[in-house]
Scaffold this motif. Structure first.
Motif, PDB file in Angstrom:
ATOM      1  N   HIS A 204      46.739  41.940  43.234  1.00 50.43           N
ATOM      2  CA  HIS A 204      46.203  42.656  44.395  1.00 50.43           C
ATOM      3  C   HIS A 204      46.313  41.795  45.651  1.00 50.43           C
ATOM      4  O   HIS A 204      45.873  40.639  45.667  1.00 50.43           O
ATOM      5  CB  HIS A 204      44.735  43.016  44.167  1.00 50.43           C
ATOM      6  N   ASP A 205      46.909  42.344  46.691  1.00 52.89           N
ATOM      7  CA  ASP A 205      47.064  41.712  48.014  1.00 52.89           C
ATOM      8  C   ASP A 205      48.080  40.562  48.046  1.00 52.89           C
ATOM      9  O   ASP A 205      48.382  40.072  49.132  1.00 52.89           O
ATOM     10  CB  ASP A 205      45.734  41.197  48.568  1.00 52.89           C
ATOM     11  N   LEU A 206      48.580  40.091  46.916  1.00 56.22           N
ATOM     12  CA  LEU A 206      49.536  38.988  46.943  1.00 56.22           C
ATOM     13  C   LEU A 206      50.899  39.535  47.345  1.00 56.22           C
ATOM     14  O   LEU A 206      51.551  40.239  46.576  1.00 56.22           O
ATOM     15  CB  LEU A 206      49.625  38.285  45.582  1.00 56.22           C
ATOM     16  N   ASP A 207      51.327  39.234  48.558  1.00 55.78           N
ATOM     17  CA  ASP A 207      52.596  39.725  49.103  1.00 55.78           C
ATOM     18  C   ASP A 207      52.640  41.255  49.099  1.00 55.78           C
ATOM     19  O   ASP A 207      53.689  41.866  48.874  1.00 55.78           O
ATOM     20  CB  ASP A 207      53.783  39.142  48.325  1.00 55.78           C
ATOM     21  N   LYS A 208      51.495  41.864  49.364  1.00 59.40           N
ATOM     22  CA  LYS A 208      51.388  43.320  49.429  1.00 59.40           C
ATOM     23  C   LYS A 208      50.448  43.671  50.589  1.00 59.40           C
ATOM     24  O   LYS A 208      49.487  42.940  50.842  1.00 59.40           O
ATOM     25  CB  LYS A 208      50.811  43.887  48.123  1.00 59.40           C
TER      26      LYS A 208
END
Length: 307
Positions: A204-208
């Motif tokens: 979740h949220d990692l490079d997104k």
């Protein structure tokens, strides 16, 4: 149900039963609470509050007292920032791991690292899990873990941690993340890590961006079908702040809501900051799902009760 379907269901159930360290988990009907211990001066959440060795160890032990099953020790944040050498990362995490495992051997200890050398040192110090946010980006990582009895968390991310990256883009974020995890699971197994020691995390949220992360959360059951226990790290992240317009420090309610949605979609390990509130929420979800009996049963169980 056919014989084949019954066999498949039994095999799936077997994959969800894990001995991690000295703890037994049945992830078919149990959620493990993982506490975050940042041995860093620049964590996005606690801003170095547990950077000192004694504070890091005490924070981990306190989390265990508050009901956490697991503590995740990190020496380098994922996000961009100043370089940290391998030697410095080892110096940050290994003493914490050694102290926790000596004081509370029943706590599962993982180390959040993408470096094989750090993983090897952490395992030697007693870590039962390597939480690799690069998804086996270090070509030696799988080999190091395969030689041990440690579990690995394979996380989806794009490119090296700590680096400036272009804006996130996916044609189908769920399909692409799922394909990545499948490929890295196969890589781990080819290196000698059995499926029974693999956990996956969609990152979740990692490079997104926030829309990507919300889509992953809505379709999390597609990740839960990969055949390995599913870990989610949603606590206090930017997708929560952007979704409900709350700054860091005011995201607990949103974090618990996101975590609960993930559990209902198949998450079985939740990496969180606020442990007492998380434990209460997780145990309540387990009770609703019929996995955990109430601690006591009094309400409307006696004819004189009017409430």
């Amino acid at each position: 149900m056919t014989v084949a379907e019954g066999t498949d269901a039994g095999m799936a159930g077997d994959r969800m039963r894990r001995r991690i360290g000295i703890r037994d988990f049945d992830f078919s009907r149990q959620v493990a609470v993982m506490a975050v211990i940042n041995r860093t001066p620049d964590s996005f959440y606690d801003r170095g509050a547990t950077f000192a060795l004694e504070q890091a160890v005490q924070s981990a032990l306190r989390a265990g007292d508050q009901g956490a099953d697991w503590v995740d020790v990190g020496g380098v944040p994922f996000g961009r920032g100043p370089a940290v050498s391998t030697a410095e990362e080892i110096d940050r995490v290994v003493p914490v791991v050694a102290a926790i495992t000596a004081a509370r051997p029943e706590l599962v200890v993982s180390v959040d690292t993408n470096r094989a050398a750090v993983a090897a040192a952490a395992i030697d110090a007693g870590a039962a899990v390597i939480n690799d946010t690069s998804g086996l980006g270090d070509e030696r990582m799988a080999e190091v873990i395969a030689r041990s009895r440690a579990h690995v968390v394979i996380t989806h991310s794009v490119g090296p941690p700590r680096a400036e990256k272009p804006a996130a883009h996916y044609d189908d974020v769920v399909g692409e993340v799922r394909s990545f995890l499948l490929e890295r699971m196969a890589r781990a197994e080819a290196a000698g890590i059995p499926r029974e020691r693999i956990v996956v995390d969609p990152g979740h949220d990692l490079d997104k961006n926030t829309l990507h992360t919300l889509e992953i959360t809505r379709r999390l059951d597609e990740m839960a079908s990969l055949g390995a226990p599913l870990l989610v790290a949603v606590s206090n992240k930017d997708f929560i702040g952007e979704s409900i317009d709350r700054p860091q420090g005011e995201r607990l309610s949103g974090s618990l809501a996101a975590m609960t949605a993930c559990i209902l979609k198949g998450a079985r390990i939740v990496r969180m900051h606020d442990i007492p509130q998380t434990v209460d929420a997780v145990r309540m979800v387990e009770a609703i799902l019929g996995w955990r009996a109430p601690v006591r049963l009094e309400h409307n169980t006696h004819p004189t009760h009017n409430v």
